[in-house]
Structures are given as C-alpha cells and as structure tokens.
Design a protein around this motif. Structure first.
Motif, mmCIF file in Angstrom:
data_model
loop_
_atom_site.group_PDB
_atom_site.id
_atom_site.type_symbol
_atom_site.label_atom_id
_atom_site.label_comp_id
_atom_site.label_asym_id
_atom_site.label_seq_id
_atom_site.Cartn_x
_atom_site.Cartn_y
_atom_site.Cartn_z
ATOM 1 N N GLY A 71 47.359 -39.180 6.892
ATOM 2 C CA GLY A 71 46.295 -38.756 5.988
ATOM 3 C C GLY A 71 45.078 -39.657 5.966
ATOM 4 N N SER A 72 45.177 -40.839 6.541
ATOM 5 C CA SER A 72 44.011 -41.720 6.529
ATOM 6 C C SER A 72 43.576 -42.009 7.947
ATOM 7 N N ASN A 73 42.386 -41.603 8.305
ATOM 8 C CA ASN A 73 41.900 -41.914 9.649
ATOM 9 C C ASN A 73 40.393 -42.045 9.623
ATOM 10 N N TYR A 74 39.805 -42.320 10.804
ATOM 11 C CA TYR A 74 38.370 -42.618 10.833
ATOM 12 C C TYR A 74 37.526 -41.407 10.425
ATOM 13 N N LEU A 75 38.065 -40.206 10.586
ATOM 14 C CA LEU A 75 37.303 -39.004 10.229
ATOM 15 C C LEU A 75 37.285 -38.776 8.727
ATOM 16 N N THR A 76 38.363 -39.195 8.060
ATOM 17 C CA THR A 76 38.446 -38.943 6.616
ATOM 18 C C THR A 76 37.912 -40.113 5.799
ATOM 19 N N ASN A 77 37.451 -41.145 6.481
ATOM 20 C CA ASN A 77 36.943 -42.328 5.813
ATOM 21 C C ASN A 77 35.485 -42.130 5.402
ATOM 22 N N GLY A 78 35.244 -41.273 4.421
ATOM 23 C CA GLY A 78 33.877 -40.997 3.974
ATOM 24 C C GLY A 78 33.337 -39.747 4.630
ATOM 25 N N PHE A 79 32.786 -38.856 3.809
ATOM 26 C CA PHE A 79 32.297 -37.589 4.350
ATOM 27 C C PHE A 79 30.785 -37.443 4.227
ATOM 28 N N SER A 80 30.126 -38.412 3.567
ATOM 29 C CA SER A 80 28.688 -38.262 3.362
ATOM 30 C C SER A 80 27.939 -38.434 4.674
ATOM 31 N N LEU A 81 26.719 -37.910 4.702
ATOM 32 C CA LEU A 81 25.865 -38.069 5.887
ATOM 33 C C LEU A 81 25.634 -39.554 6.153
ATOM 34 N N LYS A 82 25.450 -40.304 5.037
ATOM 35 C CA LYS A 82 25.200 -41.733 5.167
ATOM 36 C C LYS A 82 26.394 -42.435 5.832
ATOM 37 N N SER A 83 27.588 -42.009 5.476
ATOM 38 C CA SER A 83 28.773 -42.666 6.044
ATOM 39 C C SER A 83 28.851 -42.435 7.552
ATOM 40 N N TRP A 84 28.166 -41.423 8.050
ATOM 41 C CA TRP A 84 28.094 -41.218 9.492
ATOM 42 C C TRP A 84 26.890 -41.929 10.099
ATOM 43 N N LEU A 85 25.718 -41.748 9.477
ATOM 44 C CA LEU A 85 24.491 -42.258 10.113
ATOM 45 C C LEU A 85 24.391 -43.779 10.049
ATOM 46 N N LEU A 86 25.113 -44.399 9.134
ATOM 47 C CA LEU A 86 25.080 -45.865 9.066
ATOM 48 C C LEU A 86 26.421 -46.475 9.464
ATOM 49 N N PRO B 188 43.256 -44.578 12.728
ATOM 50 C CA PRO B 188 42.672 -45.111 11.508
ATOM 51 C C PRO B 188 41.386 -45.881 11.824
ATOM 52 N N THR B 189 40.587 -46.148 10.817
ATOM 53 C CA THR B 189 39.297 -46.805 11.041
ATOM 54 C C THR B 189 39.443 -48.120 11.804
ATOM 55 N N GLU B 190 40.506 -48.879 11.454
ATOM 56 C CA GLU B 190 40.659 -50.171 12.143
ATOM 57 C C GLU B 190 41.518 -50.052 13.405
ATOM 58 N N ASN B 191 41.706 -48.818 13.869
ATOM 59 C CA ASN B 191 42.395 -48.492 15.124
ATOM 60 C C ASN B 191 43.908 -48.633 15.059
#
Lengths: 350, 539
Positions: free
Chosen positions: B10-25, B514-517
């Motif tokens: 349930g926790s991975n790099y795709l689900t770690n924040g959904f806002s545009l900012k969380s992608w663009l930054l 996950p975000t930290e691989n």
C-alpha cells in the motif's frame, strides 16, 4: 532494382558490394537461423522452468567469434581501400573539365571552351577529370551510373574523375543538401562515342578553349606585370622584383612566409587570386591586390587552367641561380628586405 | 542474493503524495523518470507525425503534397525532434533514471536536485525548439551543415540551436548523475563485475555523454555566433573553413549514435537473461564490448567526410577504425545468441522486442560496416542507403530497446500488467512495418536516390510506395502501446513483485517500489544473473 553501370569503376564497386552482400547475408541468415531454432527448441514449458545453469568455458568461443569478424573486416577494408585509391587518383592524361555548383544549378566548362548548364557531354573511353568549386553552399557531384561522388565546396577546389564506358544518358544529382531546390539540382551526363562527341562539339557555340580564355584574362588583368610566364631565356629582368614566376609552378611545393609549405594546386592558385594575402610565398612582399569581385568563378577556372598549362622549366633569373620552387629568397629581395619584416607586414600576422 | 527487502503493502512512490506540487518538485528519481516518460512521449508522437508527412510526400515522384521549403522543414524537424528529444534521452532518462539507483541498491541518484533540474532543462529546451517550429521551423537538416546554415538557410536556425544547446545540459546532468552514482553508491557487496549489464551500458553511455556533449554545445554556439555576427569561422567568403563544422559536429554526433544504442544493448541483455533464465553468455565480454564501443566511437567521425575532399589517408584511417567498431558489436550479437542455447525461453512481449532488436541491429550493423568500407561508401554516401542504415541502427536499435524495456519494467513501474495479445500484436506490427519501411531504402540508395529529396526520378517510385506503406504499419504498431499501456493503469492485472521470475535487485522490492526503493538496505552476496541460486531456492 539495380543501377546502370557505365564507368570503369562501376564493375569494381559492384563486385565489392556483392561480396559484402553475400557476407552480410551469410551472417544474417546464420544468426536468424540460430535464434529461430533456439526459440523453437528451448521454449519454456512450465512457469518455474530454468535455463541450463552449467558453468561453461566461454573464452575459446569468444576468441573465435572475435577473430573471424576481425579478419573479414580487415580483408574487406583492404579491398575497399584499393577501390578508393582507384577512385581518387586520376590518370595524368585525364581531360580537364571544370564545374561550378550554385544554388541550384551545375555549370560546366569543357577543355574545348564549350559551356553547359546542368548537362554535361563527355566522350566515352577518355578519363575525364572535373575540377569543381561552389559559389555558395556545399553541393555534391553524384553520378550513380559512374559510382562517383565528390562534395563541391565554396572557397576550395575538389576533383573527381571517371571514364564512361557506355554511351547513354545518366542521372546527375546533387547529393549534399543545399536548400530549397536541392532535389531539383539535377542534370544529365551524356556519354557519347568519340565521333558523336566531336560532332556535338562542332554544333555547339565554339568559344575559345578554357586555356585560351585564361590566357586572355591573364593579359586583361595585366597579371604579367608581376608574374613571369615566359621560359628562362626570355625573362624580363625589370619585372622580377614583384611576384613569383608561374611557369612550372603547378603541382610543386611552395614555401610560405609563414613557414608552412603548400602544394601549388587548384585551390592554392584560386586562393592566391581571390585572397592573395593569405599565403604569401616566402621572400615576396604582400603587395598583390585581391581580384575578388572582379573575376567570376568560371574566370578563375580559366586562369587556373592557363596557369596549369604553363609547364616546363621555371623562369630563372640569369646569374642569380635561385630556384623559386624551393621558395628561396631571391637575392634582389634579400638585399632590401628581411623575412622578419615581411612577416610583420602581413596583414594577418598576429 | 540479498537480505529480504520487500515493501509494506500500500505504500509506494506513486502513492506518496498526489498533488501536482508533489510531482513537479519531486526529487525521487522514479517520479522524475515518469515525468520524463510523459515529455518524451509527446516528442516521439510529434517526431513521428513529421516522419509520416515526409513519407506521404514521397509517395509520388513529383513534389506535389507540399512546397519544397515545407518538405525541407519537415525532414529537418523530424530529425531534430527524434534525435535530440527522443532517441538520445529516451532510455537513459526514463529507464535509466528509474532503474540505475534500484539496480545498484541505492536510495536515489547522487544528485536528486540536479536530476530534477535536468528534466526542467529538457522541457525548456523542448519549448524553445517547439517555438522555433511554430514560428515556421528550420530547413537546415538536423546536421546544420555550414555555410548553408550560417548564411543561406531560411528559418529559425539560431532559436533551434539555442534549444539544442540547453538540451545538452540536460543530457550532461543525467550522465554526471549516473557516473557518480555508479561509482559511489553501489550496495555493499555489489562489485563492478556483479553489476547488471544494463548498468554497464549506462556507464559507457554516460562517459560518451560527458566527453562528447560539451563539444556539440560549443559547436552550436559557434554556429549561432557565425550566423548572427558573421565572424568568419565557417564561411569561406570571410576566410572561414566550411568543413571545420563537419569535424566538430560529427565529433559529438557520431558518438551520439552510441549514446542511443549502448543503453539499448543494456536493456536487451537484461531481457534476454530474464526470459531465458540464464546468465548472459560471456558477461565480461559483453561488459567490455560496451566500453570498447564507447572509446572507438570517438575515433570514427571522419567517415562522415569520406567524399568531402579530406585527404585519402585520413579517409583510410577513419575507414579502418569505423570498421573495427563492428567487431565488439558482433561479439554482443553472438553472445546474446549463445545465451538462448539451452535457455528456458519465454515468449513474452519484452522477449519479442529483444529478438527483434537483434535482427534489426544485425542488419544495421552489417550495413554500417559496408558503409565504412571507403571504396563502397563513395557511391552510397548521402543516399537512402545511409538513411536505411541509420534507421536500422538508431530506430531499430534504440526504439526496440526502449519499447522492450518499457514492457519489461512496466509492471515494476506501475504495478500493473498489460494485455498479452495486444502487446504481442504491436511488437509484431513494429517489426514487420519497420522492415517494410526501411529495407526498400537500401535498394533505393544503391540505385542512387539521394537523401533529403522532395521529388525524385519516376523509376524510383515503387520502392518509395513500399516504404510509405511500411511506415503506415509501423505507425500503427507504435501507437498501440499508448492505448493499452494507459488502459492497463486502471484495467490491467495487478503485478507481483517479480512477475517474470527474473533475477536482479529491482525484482526484490515491491511493485511499484517504495519511495526509498528498499525497506532494508540490500547487501549483495552473489554474481549477476545467478539463476542457479533462484532455482535452488525454489527447489
């Protein structure tokens, strides 16, 4: 499916091509056959199935299939180099034609003086050497049926040579992209039997030969004021101090004031006419004016052809015994100037 | 191979924040890879449309679809967009960004902010280049030969090269990140000869990028200066050298071909190993062949100048060096072939792309060695033979590798599987369409059809029609993944952590990672592609 073969090179290039095709087919089919065979034979039957993990000695195979391509490659390189030498070295008795490329046309001059645009008539069975330059961008002279191609450069001469073997009309293309009408910068090369070529020449507007126009221009521009063209016996001593003599110059090595040595080829002579200050011959003052803007590219060709025709012994100065071809400083010059001063006088020095 | 490192569900790099900012930054290499994938796809579609217009014009011998100037702009923009905005960045920026840190067991690349900056630079460069296109385009050909480009060309030459100049920095940032990461951030136990061949391919590529890209940047800057200020660098009327540009340009642009092909070879090695469940035959040779190709690639640029009037002897030296590049390339093909022997061959889509790659690369490579044979090159130089050859190498090589890689790692990147039938059909269409498009061009080239021709002699029409027909099939094959891959994000089956049963660090973390691989830092204890160990574990 296959282009006409109409020059002495065509067969040579085609043979090289076919052998390469055969080698390529052999390896492609071999590799494809192995892959398809393995793909069929070693298909995975069960999800958990693994390949054979046995440790194998790879070195002997690796060396074999590195060395075999290496040998084939080097052999084909040697053959390609041989063909290239033939393509690059015109026979000494080749007829001198000139070509000028310009957006978007080809202009040709025959040694007999005839000029053509986009069409080039040549006799079969004679080696033809084209000396080419461009008035604007880079073009490329390409006759597929002859298997020859050479870029045509602004500010330089390149040469290409061929000997047509079959009478006929062949495509002439510009192969280097040169702008809007690149694909329309095409023409035809007509290879004619020697008799047809003679009668074609006779029907054309017979102008002076290239060499004769060159000689005429040479007088018109008063080049002889400074440059001797006579033989050693008829040297006019009063003109000696101005510029190097031209008889026998073509094709020799010339030492420059800058310390470099260049071959006096078409490009060098052209350069000396259009930008004379660029390469001053050692021992001479940089006094020659540029003729840029006063002579057309065709006129330069004519002048080059005339200077090329001045073979024989260079004009020596009786009693001085200097050989200008060696770039030695003539005594008359040496008495008044030093090379250092000449260097300082060069506009592009420093 | 490693300590157990799977992620909590349930926790991975795709689900770690959904806002545009969380992608663009984002500074997550995996998100940056996804951003790159989106940008690069846009340019691929654009470059493909230009190509299709070009092929459509060539359906008839007369230039009757558009004006000559329009056609010249179309092929120029096709080349510029495809080479600088698709082929060069595609595999490193998308697959490399996503996988290099995971494959070496690191949490991210060495310089995450520089990595994000590289994506922004890529897009800024893209926007500038697109602006030049929107304002009317450029008609120099992607090679920008002088003095045509400096003095005679119509169109926005300076604006275009400014775009490419900036794009170069994006490339350099990526290369720098890879080199530093591979040197400094490998997991404990991951020695150089335990690295996957994908990493070797990217390492070799990054070397070429770092050494070559500054040269093209300087060259393009000189070109812009010459065009704007008439300095007399390339223009013979001002004392410049018209050939100098070609030397400078190809000093980068020939090695650039290896920037496109070396990462692709890395991808192919991974796929073949995974889908035969075997160690790559001659791992060391394949790794060293990458380095050999990268080094030799810098010594062969002169084969683009065989008919330019360069000295006969320079031509001969460049000829033999160019032909030698064929040897390490051949070695790689033989090694892949030998890997299949007694393998457990799975016929999944990535494998179809990999085998297709070998076929196209073999033809492209052999014709490349033919072109390097100097006496033969004179005839086919600047003809469609060359066009066919470099499409087989660059497009056949790089795009087959890119699509194969996307299909291979898609479940890892998105956590979803795509439909088998459609993906296999698309791989088949790409292979057939590709050959139908470009094989006739070899014959056209030997017939003497020069490249960049808007109209051509009538007798060359049949082969051109075949080529255009092939391009249509190829276009359909390329378009299909866009649809079924997007569909799979919602409708595809959920993928396991290791859906192919493959070996490698990336398959030991969750799908998507996950975000930290990795939840626990991996420690490597075995060699690459150790399927024997997987088999033992299973048994």
């Amino acid at each position: 499916m296959f282009p006409e073969a109409a020059s002495t090179f065509a067969g040579e290039v085609d043979t090289l091509y076919f052998v390469w095709i055969a080698v390529s087919l052999f390896f492609s089919v071999l590799i494809a056959a192995f892959i398809i065979f393995f793909f069929m034979k070693y298909r995975r039957r069960e999800w958990y199935q693994y390949g054979n993990q046995a440790e194998v000695k790879t070195l002997p195979l690796e060396i074999t299939w590195s060395v075999i391509p290496l040998i084939i490659t080097l052999a084909m390189f040697a053959w390609g180099a041989k063909v290239f030498f033939d393509l690059s070295r015109p026979p000494v008795d080749a007829d001198a034609y000139y070509a000028v490329g310009k957006q978007w046309m080809w202009k040709f001059q025959h040694p007999e003086g005839v000029r053509e645009i986009n069409d080039l008539h040549v006799p079969v069975g004679r080696p033809i050497q084209l000396t080419m330059t461009s008035e604007d961008v880079i073009h490329s002279f390409y006759v597929p049926a002859f298997r020859v191609k050479k870029d045509v450069l602004p500010g330089r001469y390149t040469t290409v040579w061929f000997e047509a073997t079959q009478p006929g009309r062949y495509h002439l293309f510009c192969a280097e992209y040169c702008g809007t009408e690149h694909s329309r910068m095409i023409g035809s090369v007509y290879a004619l039997s020697p008799e047809d070529y003679e009668s074609w020449l006779a029907t054309g507007v017979a102008g002076p030969t290239l060499q004769a126009s060159g000689e005429e221009l040479f007088e018109q521009f008063a080049c002889a004021t400074c440059h001797q063209v006579g033989d050693g016996a008829s040297v006019d001593a009063t003109r000696l101090a101005r510029g190097p003599a031209l008889r026998g110059l073509f094709g020799t090595e010339v030492a420059l004031a800058s310390g470099r040595t260049v071959t006096a080829d078409e490009s060098y002579i052209r350069q000396s006419i259009l930008n004379p200050q660029a390469d001053i011959v050692a021992g001479w003052q940089p006094i020659m004016p540029t003729f840029k803007g006063q002579v057309t590219a065709e006129q330069v060709n004519a002048l080059v052809d005339f200077i090329k025709s001045l073979d024989g012994e260079p004009a020596g100065v009786p009693g001085l015994g200097e050989d200008l071809r060696e770039g030695a400083v003539p005594a008359l010059q040496a008495a008044t100037d030093s090379v250092d001063e000449l260097e300082g006088n060069r506009p592009d020095a420093g | 191979m490693t300590t157990h490192a799977a992620a909590a569900p349930g926790s991975n790099y795709l689900t770690n924040g959904f806002s545009l900012k969380s992608w663009l930054l984002t500074k997550d290499h995996k998100r940056i890879a996804i951003l790159y994938m989106i940008s690069i796809t846009v340019f691929f579609v654009l470059g493909g449309l230009f190509a299709f217009v070009v092929r459509l014009e060539l359906l008839t011998p007369a230039g009757d679809l558009m004006e000559a100037d329009t056609y010249n702009r179309m092929f120029t923009m096709h080349g510029v967009v495809m080479i600088f905005f698709f082929l060069i960045p595609s595999i490193p920026a998308v697959l490399g960004n996503f996988l290099v840190p995971i494959m070496i067991g690191a949490k991210d690349l060495a310089f995450p902010k520089i990595n994000l900056a590289s994506w922004y630079l890529y897009n800024i460069a893209g926007v500038i280049t697109l602006a030049a296109i929107a304002m009317g385009g450029v008609d120099t050909g992607w090679t920008f030969y002088t003095p045509f480009s400096t003095t005679y060309a119509n169109g926005y030459v300076v604006l275009t090269v400014v775009g490419l100049f900036i794009n170069g920095f994006s490339s350099i940032f990526t290369g720098l990140n890879f080199i530093v990461s591979i040197h400094r951030m490998r997991a404990p136990g991951l020695t150089w000869f335990r690295l996957p061949l994908f990493i070797w391919g990217h390492y070799a590529t990054s070397l070429v990028i770092m050494l070559g890209t500054p040269v093209i940047a300087i060259t393009l800057a000189l070109l812009a200066a010459e065009r704007a200020l008439h300095l007399g660098i390339f223009d013979p009327a001002l004392g410049g050298d018209p050939i100098l540009f070609q030397h400078l340009f190809w000093f980068y642009s020939h090695p650039a071909v290896y920037i496109m092909i070396l990462p692709s070879m890395g991808v192919i090695s991974e796929i073949i190993s995974a889908f035969t469940r075997k160690k790559i035959f001659g791992y060391h040779f394949v790794a060293f062949a990458s380095i050999a190709i990268a080094i030799l690639g810098f010594l062969v640029w002169g084969h683009h100048l065989f008919v330019s009037g360069q000295s006969i002897y320079a031509g001969l030296v460049f000829s033999v060096l160019s032909m030698l590049v064929g040897v390490p390339s051949a070695v790689k093909v033989f090694n892949w072939m030998a890997t299949l022997y007694q393998g457990s061959i799975s016929r999944q889509t990535p494998m179809l792309y990999a085998l297709g790659f070998i076929g196209l690369f073999t033809i492209g490579g052999l014709t490349g060695v033919m072109l390097a044979t100097i006496g033969l090159d004179v005839h086919v130089h600047d003809t469609y033979f060359v066009v066919a050859h470099f499409h087989y190498i660059m497009v056949g090589g790089a795009i087959m590798g890119y699509l194969g890689g996307i299909h291979f790692w898609w479940p890892k990147m998105t956590g979803r599987l795509y439909p088998n039938f459609w993906s296999k059909l698309s791989a088949g269409l790409v292979f057939v369409g590709f050959n139908l498009t470009f094989f006739p061009q070899f014959i056209l080239g030997y017939l003497g059809m020069p490249r960049r021709y808007w109209s051509y002699p009538d007798e060359m029409q049949v082969l051109n029609v075949l080529s255009t027909a092939g391009a249509t099939i190829l276009g359909v094959g390329y378009a299909m993944p866009l649809f079924y891959l997007l569909w799979s994000l919602k409708g595809g089956r959920v993928a396991d952590d290791n859906p192919w049963g493959a070996y490698g660090l990336e398959w030991e973390t969750s799908s998507p990672p996950p975000t930290e691989n990795f939840l626990h830092d991996p420690v490597v204890t075995g060699g690459p592609y150790d399927y024997a160990e997987l088999e033992r574990k299973r048994g």
